[in-house]
Motif scaffolding. Sequence first.
Motif: not given
Length: 116
Positions: A74-77, A84-86, A88, A97-98
Amino acid sequence: LRKILILLHVSTCVVVGKTLMILFPNAMKRYILKQGEKSRMNENPKFSYENWGPTFFSFNYLLFVLKVKWKRLEDEAFEGHPAPNTPVVTFNGEVCHLFDFMQDNRPLILNFGSCT
């Protein structure tokens, strides 16, 4: 399909590793300890091989490795692409979000620590 391939790969590694631990316990202990030196895991005298070594290639080990590898699907980076706006979690347990922490034109610095 990718999850099935990961399942087959990790399962094969666990079966081979467990077989080698049964057939060659001393050689596998040396190998695992050598791997532990790379992470400096062996430097803690309260963290002896007898406490964690036998857990290698166990069913719980298999489940943990599968969970990590499947989560990485699922990693998006990706290098060279925008971050990505992960999501947190704050110390208060609030999910945000980040990018919520960005302020104007200032750079956002992330600092990851360790509890060793």
